[in-house]
Design an enzyme around this catalytic site. Structure first.
Site, PDB file in Angstrom:
ATOM      1  CG  ASP A 101      -5.731   5.906  -2.565  1.00  0.00           C
ATOM      2  OD1 ASP A 101      -4.951   5.013  -2.211  1.00  0.00           O
ATOM      3  OD2 ASP A 101      -5.685   6.430  -3.697  1.00  0.00           O
ATOM      4  CG  HIS A 133      -5.996   1.770   3.636  1.00  0.00           C
ATOM      5  ND1 HIS A 133      -6.719   2.786   4.195  1.00  0.00           N
ATOM      6  CD2 HIS A 133      -5.832   0.842   4.624  1.00  0.00           C
ATOM      7  CE1 HIS A 133      -6.969   2.517   5.465  1.00  0.00           C
ATOM      8  NE2 HIS A 133      -6.433   1.346   5.747  1.00  0.00           N
ATOM      9  CG  ASP A 159      -0.666  -4.524   5.863  1.00  0.00           C
ATOM     10  OD1 ASP A 159      -1.122  -4.911   6.943  1.00  0.00           O
ATOM     11  OD2 ASP A 159      -0.267  -3.367   5.657  1.00  0.00           O
ATOM     12  CD  GLU A 186      -4.976  -5.492   8.230  1.00  0.00           C
ATOM     13  OE1 GLU A 186      -4.951  -5.052   9.389  1.00  0.00           O
ATOM     14  OE2 GLU A 186      -4.341  -4.977   7.288  1.00  0.00           O
ATOM     15  CG  ASN A 212      -1.724   1.279   1.338  1.00  0.00           C
ATOM     16  OD1 ASN A 212      -2.633   1.520   0.550  1.00  0.00           O
ATOM     17  ND2 ASN A 212      -1.381   2.133   2.303  1.00  0.00           N
ATOM     18  CG  ASP A 257      -1.137   6.282  -8.993  1.00  0.00           C
ATOM     19  OD1 ASP A 257      -2.111   5.511  -9.048  1.00  0.00           O
ATOM     20  OD2 ASP A 257      -0.975   7.236  -9.783  1.00  0.00           O
TER      21      ASP A 257
END
Length: 508
Positions: free
Chosen positions: A222, A263, A259, A290, A132, A230
């Site tokens: 996000d 987001h 993970d 998750e 992420n 991105d």
């Protein structure tokens, strides 16, 4: 995939994830079981964590585990970082970055040696994939960014302005080995620090929009932390999709724990999972996501979107267990699985009691207290529904959350799990005591289990059927000694349990 295809797929019943994925090595006769082998502050006084894991592998196999979820193996931004503060995914403890060659957990060689030991003992390894965000950039860059409201990321609270951000990742120690990509400001959507004015806040790159394919919490979730990747940038997609097969090949691992997916752009994540499976030639590659929400209504749309490509940790069930431990006898055990993923989508649910984030003092603190810990593990380990995961912190000594009495109870439950099996029949007896029966299946023994959260000292009794095939059979108590019950001719028996405890009755 075009938008019409995505809309069409949302209305198709999702394929159950667990039934299509590898939960144990091929040929394993052990009922699948996952172990999370770390706590947040985990360290060994004399060994690296990877060497300690290697040392523990025979015991882990003996306890019946078929999968081990390891902490992120990548180089962290901080020297003692856990790996969730991702600096370089391609550095597994091989290059001199951030003041050290080894990660917090050890060197690449130690990791590969431990993974090989696990494979020899019939244990699959799961890589914690943190895709992420990144932290610990090598250089600052100057660019235009827009400050947004931390509580509503869609609301701009200022005009675009020049800021200095830590967004350039050169990886000088690794160079171009494994990957030649150097990350810069164009590969991110936002960050939380303007080094020019030394101001903390959430900033969106002026030339970017947040992904629409993320959770709607805080307007748009996000951005989580660090510099936000991105996942629509072609170079980012190419690099991450190359890393996936590579890290599985390097370590001999069989899948991922993914993970913080709420987001991340779920279209990218779907593509990532499918690509890794295809490139590896492994359609049964394991994946569990998750998605941290205790509200089943927030989880089910993701289950539908991913269409069986990944299982999900059952956070709603965890929250039920947490609440039960806080309310003691006021909690109605007949409702323990209500609004949980394992109740409505059992073949998509990875059940767990606690993890590294739920420990007291951690970011998602929601600890299942010791008064209900054994009961919680009996519920996820003995019913044969869902895919259970056991937390290292509950099993082995550590400074954060270990309780010796709880550990001994869980070890007994794990021992019983390897002996019992067969069809499940449940008995919702009363508010403070529930039971269930596993009928046995030839290779596995029949059993009866009772679970109590009563505070007042008493002995519970539940009349349960173990089947006429077991009439006249003797059942012995497993969690305590000397208890014996003989089954009647009708296949029923009066099984008992002390208050605030677990009792397992196994056929002698």
């Amino acid at each position: 995939m075009d938008s019409f295809q995505w809309i069409t797929d949302l209305f198709r019943p999702p394929v159950p994830a667990l039934s299509r994925m590898r939960l144990a090595p091929p040929g394993s006769k052990t009922e699948p079981l996952m172990l999370q082998f770390f706590t947040w502050d985990a360290l060994h006084p004399t060994l690296s964590w990877w060497a300690f894991f290697e040392e523990k592998v025979p015991r882990i196999a003996e306890l019946g585990f078929t999968q081990v979820w390891l902490p992120p193996p990548n180089k962290a931004a901080a020297r003692d970082g856990r790996g969730y503060d991702v600096y370089d995914l391609w550095d597994l403890g091989e290059f001199n970055h951030k003041g050290n060659i080894a990660t917090r957990w050890g060197t690449r060689e130690e990791l590969l040696k431990a993974c090989d030991a696990a494979k020899r003992h019939g244990i699959d390894i799961l890589i914690d994939g943190v895709l992420n965000h990144k932290l610990g950039a090598d250089r600052k860059e100057t660019f235009s960014a827009i400050p947004v409201d931390n509580n509503n990321r869609l609301k701009e609270i200022g005009k675009a302005r020049k800021i200095d951000g830590w967004t350039a990742f050169d990886f000088p120690g690794r160079g171009n080995k494994y990957s030649s990509m150097k990350w810069n400001k164009s590969h991110f959507t936002g960050l939380d620090w303007d080094a020019r004015t030394r101001s903390k806040g959430v900033y969106r790159m002026a030339d970017k929009k947040w992904s629409q394919n993320v959770d709607s919490e805080l307007g748009n979730y996000d951005y989580l932390l660090g510099v936000d990747i991105d996942h629509r940038h072609p170079a980012v997609v190419e690099d991450l999709k190359a890393w996936g097969p590579w890290v599985l090949e390097q370590t001999g691992s069989s899948g991922f724990r993914l993970d913080a997916i709420k987001h991340m752009d779920y279209k990218f994540l779907m593509d990532f999972i499918k690509t890794v499976r295809h490139q590896r030639g492994d359609p049964e590659m394991f994946a569990v996501a998750e998605l941290w929400s205790g509200d089943l209504r927030a989880v089910l749309p993701y289950v539908k979107r991913f269409r069986g490509e990944t299982a999900f940790f059952d956070v709603p069930l965890h929250m039920n267990l947490h609440n039960a431990s806080k309310k003691y006898s006021q909690y109605d055990l007949r409702a323990i699985f209500r609004n949980s993923l394992v109740d409505v989508r059992p073949h998509d649910a990875v059940t767990f009691v606690d993890n590294h984030d739920t420990v007291p003092g951690q970011s998602l603190e929601s600890w299942v207290q010791d008064n209900f810990k054994a009961q919680a593990y009996a519920l996820i380990l003995l019913r044969g529904i869902g895919h259970p995961c056991v937390f290292f912190g509950d099993l082995w000594p550590n400074k954060e959350c270990y309780n010796e009495t709880t550990s001994k109870a869980i070890l007994k439950i794990l021992e019983a799990r390897q002996l019992m099996g067969g069809k499940l029949t449940e008995y919702s007896h009363e508010k403070n005591c529930v039971g269930f029966v596993r009928e046995g299946d030839g290779s596995k023994a029949a059993c009866a289990v009772l679970i109590s959260n009563a505070e007042r000292e008493r002995v519970h009794t539940i009349r349960m059927s173990v089947g006429k095939i077991n009439s006249g059979a003797l059942y012995r108590s497993f969690m305590t000694q000397h208890g014996e019950i003989t089954v009647g001719e009708d296949g029923y028996a009066e099984f008992t349990c002390f208050s605030n405890s677990v009792q397992i009755w196994l056929k002698a």
